[in-house]
Design an enzyme around this catalytic site. Sequence first.
Site, PDB file in Angstrom:
ATOM      1  N   CYS A 151      -6.212 -10.145  22.960  1.00  0.00           N
ATOM      2  CA  CYS A 151      -5.797  -9.390  21.775  1.00  0.00           C
ATOM      3  C   CYS A 151      -4.724  -8.377  22.143  1.00  0.00           C
ATOM      4  O   CYS A 151      -4.357  -7.532  21.325  1.00  0.00           O
ATOM      5  CB  CYS A 151      -7.005  -8.726  21.110  1.00  0.00           C
ATOM      6  SG  CYS A 151      -7.923  -7.678  22.227  1.00  0.00           S
ATOM      7  N   CYS A 176      -7.995  -0.211   0.570  1.00  0.00           N
ATOM      8  CA  CYS A 176      -7.099  -0.689   1.632  1.00  0.00           C
ATOM      9  C   CYS A 176      -6.684  -2.136   1.359  1.00  0.00           C
ATOM     10  O   CYS A 176      -7.511  -2.979   1.022  1.00  0.00           O
ATOM     11  CB  CYS A 176      -7.819  -0.592   2.967  1.00  0.00           C
ATOM     12  SG  CYS A 176      -6.987  -1.456   4.299  1.00  0.00           S
ATOM     13  N   CYS A 180      -0.796   6.196   6.979  1.00  0.00           N
ATOM     14  CA  CYS A 180      -2.015   5.609   7.529  1.00  0.00           C
ATOM     15  C   CYS A 180      -1.735   5.023   8.909  1.00  0.00           C
ATOM     16  O   CYS A 180      -0.682   4.461   9.162  1.00  0.00           O
ATOM     17  CB  CYS A 180      -2.516   4.526   6.592  1.00  0.00           C
ATOM     18  SG  CYS A 180      -4.004   3.711   7.180  1.00  0.00           S
ATOM     19  N   TYR A 192     -16.961 -12.135  28.338  1.00  0.00           N
ATOM     20  CA  TYR A 192     -16.725 -11.245  27.191  1.00  0.00           C
ATOM     21  C   TYR A 192     -17.100 -12.007  25.909  1.00  0.00           C
ATOM     22  O   TYR A 192     -16.306 -12.115  24.985  1.00  0.00           O
ATOM     23  CB  TYR A 192     -15.262 -10.772  27.116  1.00  0.00           C
ATOM     24  CG  TYR A 192     -14.704 -10.269  28.431  1.00  0.00           C
ATOM     25  CD1 TYR A 192     -14.767  -8.911  28.752  1.00  0.00           C
ATOM     26  CD2 TYR A 192     -14.122 -11.141  29.345  1.00  0.00           C
ATOM     27  CE1 TYR A 192     -14.265  -8.450  29.966  1.00  0.00           C
ATOM     28  CE2 TYR A 192     -13.618 -10.683  30.553  1.00  0.00           C
ATOM     29  CZ  TYR A 192     -13.683  -9.342  30.851  1.00  0.00           C
ATOM     30  OH  TYR A 192     -13.186  -8.902  32.043  1.00  0.00           O
ATOM     31  N   ASP A 220     -12.194 -13.646  26.982  1.00  0.00           N
ATOM     32  CA  ASP A 220     -11.719 -13.047  25.725  1.00  0.00           C
ATOM     33  C   ASP A 220     -11.971 -11.544  25.787  1.00  0.00           C
ATOM     34  O   ASP A 220     -12.800 -11.004  25.060  1.00  0.00           O
ATOM     35  CB  ASP A 220     -12.466 -13.695  24.545  1.00  0.00           C
ATOM     36  CG  ASP A 220     -11.972 -13.185  23.201  1.00  0.00           C
ATOM     37  OD1 ASP A 220     -10.924 -12.507  23.152  1.00  0.00           O
ATOM     38  OD2 ASP A 220     -12.634 -13.468  22.186  1.00  0.00           O
ATOM     39  N   CYS A 250      -1.577   0.230   9.383  1.00  0.00           N
ATOM     40  CA  CYS A 250      -0.490  -0.757   9.327  1.00  0.00           C
ATOM     41  C   CYS A 250       0.804  -0.149   9.847  1.00  0.00           C
ATOM     42  O   CYS A 250       1.131   0.985   9.525  1.00  0.00           O
ATOM     43  CB  CYS A 250      -0.260  -1.193   7.882  1.00  0.00           C
ATOM     44  SG  CYS A 250      -1.552  -2.247   7.248  1.00  0.00           S
ATOM     45  N   GLU A 275     -21.680 -10.755  28.520  1.00  0.00           N
ATOM     46  CA  GLU A 275     -21.241  -9.727  27.560  1.00  0.00           C
ATOM     47  C   GLU A 275     -21.921  -8.402  27.914  1.00  0.00           C
ATOM     48  O   GLU A 275     -23.083  -8.381  28.282  1.00  0.00           O
ATOM     49  CB  GLU A 275     -21.619 -10.196  26.140  1.00  0.00           C
ATOM     50  CG  GLU A 275     -21.718  -9.144  25.078  1.00  0.00           C
ATOM     51  CD  GLU A 275     -20.401  -8.447  24.768  1.00  0.00           C
ATOM     52  OE1 GLU A 275     -19.350  -9.106  24.687  1.00  0.00           O
ATOM     53  OE2 GLU A 275     -20.450  -7.196  24.626  1.00  0.00           O
ATOM     54  N   CYS A 332       0.841  -1.201   0.000  1.00  0.00           N
ATOM     55  CA  CYS A 332       0.000   0.000   0.000  1.00  0.00           C
ATOM     56  C   CYS A 332       0.871   1.245   0.000  1.00  0.00           C
ATOM     57  O   CYS A 332       1.784   1.369   0.810  1.00  0.00           O
ATOM     58  CB  CYS A 332      -0.885  -0.007   1.239  1.00  0.00           C
ATOM     59  SG  CYS A 332      -1.785   1.517   1.497  1.00  0.00           S
ATOM     60  N   GLN A 371     -15.163 -11.172  15.264  1.00  0.00           N
ATOM     61  CA  GLN A 371     -13.730 -11.189  14.937  1.00  0.00           C
ATOM     62  C   GLN A 371     -13.527 -10.760  13.478  1.00  0.00           C
ATOM     63  O   GLN A 371     -14.295 -11.172  12.610  1.00  0.00           O
ATOM     64  CB  GLN A 371     -13.166 -12.590  15.141  1.00  0.00           C
ATOM     65  CG  GLN A 371     -13.213 -13.061  16.581  1.00  0.00           C
ATOM     66  CD  GLN A 371     -12.091 -12.505  17.436  1.00  0.00           C
ATOM     67  OE1 GLN A 371     -11.180 -11.851  16.939  1.00  0.00           O
ATOM     68  NE2 GLN A 371     -12.162 -12.736  18.728  1.00  0.00           N
TER      69      GLN A 371
HETATM   70  N1  SAH Z   1     -15.537 -13.647  22.482  1.00  0.00           N
HETATM   71  C1  SAH Z   1     -16.149 -12.787  21.516  1.00  0.00           C
HETATM   72  C2  SAH Z   1     -15.906 -11.287  21.729  1.00  0.00           C
HETATM   73  C3  SAH Z   1     -14.521 -10.866  22.127  1.00  0.00           C
HETATM   74  S1  SAH Z   1     -14.205  -9.113  22.024  1.00  0.00           S
HETATM   75  C4  SAH Z   1     -15.711 -13.181  20.129  1.00  0.00           C
HETATM   76  O1  SAH Z   1     -14.715 -13.835  19.964  1.00  0.00           O
HETATM   77  O2  SAH Z   1     -16.389 -12.827  19.171  1.00  0.00           O
HETATM   78  C5  SAH Z   1     -14.485  -8.556  23.619  1.00  0.00           C
HETATM   79  C6  SAH Z   1     -15.948  -8.402  23.976  1.00  0.00           C
HETATM   80  O3  SAH Z   1     -15.993  -7.947  25.316  1.00  0.00           O
HETATM   81  C7  SAH Z   1     -16.720  -7.381  23.150  1.00  0.00           C
HETATM   82  O4  SAH Z   1     -17.887  -8.000  22.658  1.00  0.00           O
HETATM   83  C8  SAH Z   1     -17.083  -6.282  24.175  1.00  0.00           C
HETATM   84  O5  SAH Z   1     -18.339  -5.703  23.940  1.00  0.00           O
HETATM   85  C9  SAH Z   1     -17.094  -7.059  25.462  1.00  0.00           C
HETATM   86  N2  SAH Z   1     -16.833  -6.325  26.718  1.00  0.00           N
HETATM   87  C10 SAH Z   1     -16.090  -5.223  26.902  1.00  0.00           C
HETATM   88  N3  SAH Z   1     -16.009  -4.920  28.207  1.00  0.00           N
HETATM   89  C11 SAH Z   1     -16.748  -5.850  28.874  1.00  0.00           C
HETATM   90  C12 SAH Z   1     -17.038  -6.073  30.257  1.00  0.00           C
HETATM   91  N4  SAH Z   1     -16.573  -5.273  31.185  1.00  0.00           N
HETATM   92  N5  SAH Z   1     -17.790  -7.143  30.573  1.00  0.00           N
HETATM   93  C13 SAH Z   1     -18.274  -7.969  29.609  1.00  0.00           C
HETATM   94  N6  SAH Z   1     -18.032  -7.796  28.288  1.00  0.00           N
HETATM   95  C14 SAH Z   1     -17.285  -6.752  27.919  1.00  0.00           C
END
Ligand code: SAH
Length: 471
Positions: free
Chosen positions: A427, A165, A79, A330, A400, A82, A351, A73, A301
């Site tokens: 992440c 992109c 940008c 999460y 997560d 990246c 969530e 790119c 994701q």
């Molecule tokens: N496991 C899912 C999402 C992971 S991303 C997947 O793989 O698709 C992280 C997620 O945490 C998001 O959906 C976000 O909205 C949520 N999140 C952020 N802070 C949070 C909290 N304090 N308690 C619960 N969920 C939360």
Amino acid sequence: MEYKKNDILTVTIEDMGSDGEGIGKVDGYTLFIKDAVIGDVVICKIMKAKKNYAYAKLEKVTEPSVSRVTPVCRYHKQCGGCQLQAMSYEAQLEYKQNKVRNNLIRIGGFDKELVDRIMEPIVGMENPYHYRNKAQFPVGTDKDGNLITGFYAGRTHDIIANTDCALGVKENRQILEAVLRYMKESSVTAYDEKTGKGIVRHILIRKGFASEEIMVCLIINTLKPLPVKGRLIELLRETPGMTSVSISINTERTNVIMGKEVRTIWGKDTITDTIHVRNTSDFSLTDKAISFHISPLSFYQVNPLQTEKLYSLALEYAGLTGRETVWDLYCGIGTISLFLAGSAKRVCGVEIVPQAIEDARKNAEFNGITNVEFFAGKAEEVLPEKYEQEGIRADVIVVDPPRKGCDEACLNTMLKMQPQRIVYVSCDSATLARDLKVLCDGSYEIVRGRAVDQFGGTVHTEVVVLLQRNG
Ligand code: SAH
């Protein structure tokens, strides 16, 4: 020797920092140089000098590193998306493996020997371009008043006009050009952050890689209906796969992109995608798969192929036999929960985004999965409440979290609940390391870990770690 602003130096790049900047030393004085690649010899100019270190600008690469490649790119330097495009993908993977390793050692305080023993080699992508299924493009005007869309430049909100992109899907270009054309034809203005005036703020595009369905959502700064909406829809429908067109109203003067609600103006409310379970030995596909409805507001994701690999590892790490109660914290739209449900007795997801929980429940139904339950709320509130009041238990807990990691109240409750295993999907390896330290200062030990690259060209990677209860 003291160096000052505007000094020109020649330096060999020996390392790279967590934001992808090249690091080199001249007489013990450290230089941080954006866009320099490990192994390069460069000429740089000092922009900001401190006592022991300076930030410098790359002026010229005099001897390119063996890892240096021609970036795909042409906007990669300006940008903000990246940071590593000038590095071969192989070198990017090595950088990410090291970044995770260093964070576990420096932030987590884990022994080098332990980290090297438990961390398996990073799982890379087959094609590190055009892997993103989602992008949110800001809309604005250039200095001549022309409508533009693209990405924010690094650390600013200046828009770099680029509809093509290298990380996104090929349809992005046609869609963005269609929206700009509609705006010009119908005199619909772009939003201006400085004045708070103007209409179109962002264009969200999402594609289901398995279904090839496309969703477009325009984020607008007005309560009034869009003029000549039919023309917008007509232009967008020219892109094959167009399935859902929606509007989200956001009149707040903040950096938050999406409004609170979304209204579909054409087609379906959601698109679908399918995630397969893969064999973790060679990541070949199995015939087990889960399908998802995804709405514009829900987290999903961004790299579905690598997600399959990541979740398949998480599933393996969870070590399920069919008898376990699993908590998936999460959980977003229930992706991991539903992935695990087939191998567990019961899965409970938590969530914070209520719409995502609604999607999660629908997704369970859509896949005919009945042994899951979803709770809307903060993990750090729902889990302690349920534990104190209802005495919930878990054999396995999967987390997560977003980049900021887990809240302490959440980690403390996990320590009290004493599941046999904890699978941490992260992440951001810096907050992962911080949280692993808390869990390992409690009664857990790390057994295995593996990075799975979901974000080629950037400094980011996902990591999955298995913790086991001591004794
Ligand atoms: N496991 C899912 C999402 C992971 S991303 C997947 O793989 O698709 C992280 C997620 O945490 C998001 O959906 C976000 O909205 C949520 N999140 C952020 N802070 C949070 C909290 N304090 N308690 C619960 N969920 C939360």
